[in-house]
Design an enzyme around this catalytic site. Structure first.
Site, mmCIF file in Angstrom:
data_model
loop_
_atom_site.group_PDB
_atom_site.id
_atom_site.type_symbol
_atom_site.label_atom_id
_atom_site.label_comp_id
_atom_site.label_asym_id
_atom_site.label_seq_id
_atom_site.Cartn_x
_atom_site.Cartn_y
_atom_site.Cartn_z
ATOM 1 N N ASP A 9 42.939 45.738 37.106
ATOM 2 C CA ASP A 9 42.055 46.506 36.218
ATOM 3 C C ASP A 9 42.706 46.723 34.854
ATOM 4 O O ASP A 9 42.040 46.688 33.813
ATOM 5 C CB ASP A 9 41.712 47.858 36.844
ATOM 6 N N GLU A 12 35.836 39.105 36.084
ATOM 7 C CA GLU A 12 36.707 38.757 34.955
ATOM 8 C C GLU A 12 35.982 37.951 33.898
ATOM 9 O O GLU A 12 36.607 37.316 33.054
ATOM 10 C CB GLU A 12 37.924 37.968 35.462
ATOM 11 N N ASN A 20 45.407 39.687 40.802
ATOM 12 C CA ASN A 20 45.134 40.766 41.757
ATOM 13 C C ASN A 20 46.031 40.664 42.982
ATOM 14 O O ASN A 20 46.566 41.666 43.467
ATOM 15 C CB ASN A 20 43.668 40.728 42.188
ATOM 16 N N ASP A 74 36.486 33.670 30.398
ATOM 17 C CA ASP A 74 36.875 33.968 31.769
ATOM 18 C C ASP A 74 38.398 33.976 31.878
ATOM 19 O O ASP A 74 39.067 33.023 31.447
ATOM 20 C CB ASP A 74 36.287 32.922 32.719
ATOM 21 N N HIS A 79 45.236 45.373 42.745
ATOM 22 C CA HIS A 79 43.953 45.535 42.066
ATOM 23 C C HIS A 79 44.008 46.558 40.931
ATOM 24 O O HIS A 79 43.299 46.415 39.920
ATOM 25 C CB HIS A 79 42.874 45.918 43.076
#
Length: 312
Positions: free
Chosen positions: A196, A222, A187, A179, A192
């Site tokens: 990505d 994630e 973010n 994770d 955002h």
């Protein structure tokens, strides 16, 4: 026996079918004359499969790859290549030939590839069959990162647990839940779209260190999972430690050198009687403990230790 092997070698060398064998690290160990000719391989060469595909793609020869980004195609393909005991598919070559190829994989990762020229067979329905294969690929691939998705990884975990015919826990394998730390903050700070890009960077960096017998995929947000069949906890720890080091060095955004990130890992050894759900739950609890301990680290599931307190 030597006479038999020599006869087999001569048969393979003169056969019109393409025959090749790759080891567990995906290095070519044998290719007959037909295979070497189709993929432009010198007799004494033993290239890794990704390198072979990359150089042929750049030279516009060998397999036709219909992808805008070769490296994304490579990650997606490697996420599924050699993960099941047998698969068959069609592929075409730049020279106009159409091949029916099969891959047979042993538990130690060695793979036998055999391809037959089917250029003249059912040409009228070829595009339909290729569209079907592409749809199957899409159903097993995470759209954003190109690695395997939850469905594909879960199936590989189930296969790993089906090897519960031994008393040695370490021989079953391990499951790691990975994770990205403070991803919401990434973010919020960078947007955002850049979030990505971080996910894609993470997938690429981890994927480079995954063995062909392992299976790495994204299960949501994630969070990623890594299945390590026939791998002890100590081996799993060494593999993941290399990944931690590699990600710490990453600066995923070209115009933002201040953007860096880490990840945390929970590891659980598969045990007789485990199901994918129970194994994932133990690895997920271990991940939670890694987060509590400060993140950017590994935590081993307590139930994965043997009675002496050593790693199983």
């Amino acid at each position: 026996m030597n006479d038999v092997l020599q006869s087999l070698f001569q048969l393979f060398e003169s056969a019109p079918v393409l025959v090749a064998a790759y080891d567990g690290f995906d290095r070519l160990r044998y290719a007959n004359k037909a295979f070497r000719s189709a993929y432009f391989i010198e007799p004494d060469e033993t290239p890794f499969w990704p390198d072979l595909m990359r150089r042929n793609h750049c030279a516009k020869r060998g397999t036709v790859i219909r992808a805008a980004d070769f490296e994304e195609w490579l990650i997606s393909t490697q996420s599924r290549r050699g993960k099941v005991g047998f698969r068959a598919f069609e592929t075409d070559l730049f020279d106009g030939r159409w091949l029916w190829m099969t891959e047979t994989v042993r538990e130690d990762g060695w793979m036998l590839c055999i391809a037959t020229d089917v250029t003249d067979l059912k040409a009228s329905t070829r595009e339909v069959r290729q569209d079907r294969d592409l749809a199957i690929k899409a159903s097993y691939t995470d759209e954003l990162t190109g690695v395997a998705n939850r469905r594909f990884v879960t199936a590989r975990i189930e296969e790993m647990l089906q090897r519960q015919d031994t008393d040695e826990v370490s021989s079953l394998g391990c499951l790691c839940v990975l994770d990205i730390d403070h991803f919401k903050g990434i973010n919020d700070q960078f947007g955002h779209h850049n979030g990505d890009l971080v996910l894609k960077d993470f997938a690429r960096r981890i994927h480079r260190l995954v063995r062909r017998t392992d299976c790495f995929g994204r299960v949501g947000g994630e969070e990623f999972v890594l299945a390590l069949p026939a791998t002890s906890l100590e081996q799993a720890r060494l593999i993941v430690e290399r990944m931690l080091v590699g990600v710490r060095k990453s600066r995923p955004l070209k115009d933002r050198s201040d953007c860096k990130y880490t990840f945390s890992v929970g590891v659980a050894a598969a045990q007789p009687g485990d199901t994918p759900i129970s194994l994932f739950a133990r690895a997920d609890r271990a991940l939670y403990m890694a987060k509590l301990a400060g993140r950017d680290r590994i935590h081993i599931d307590d139930a994965s230790f043997d009675r002496s307190g050593k790693i199983g």
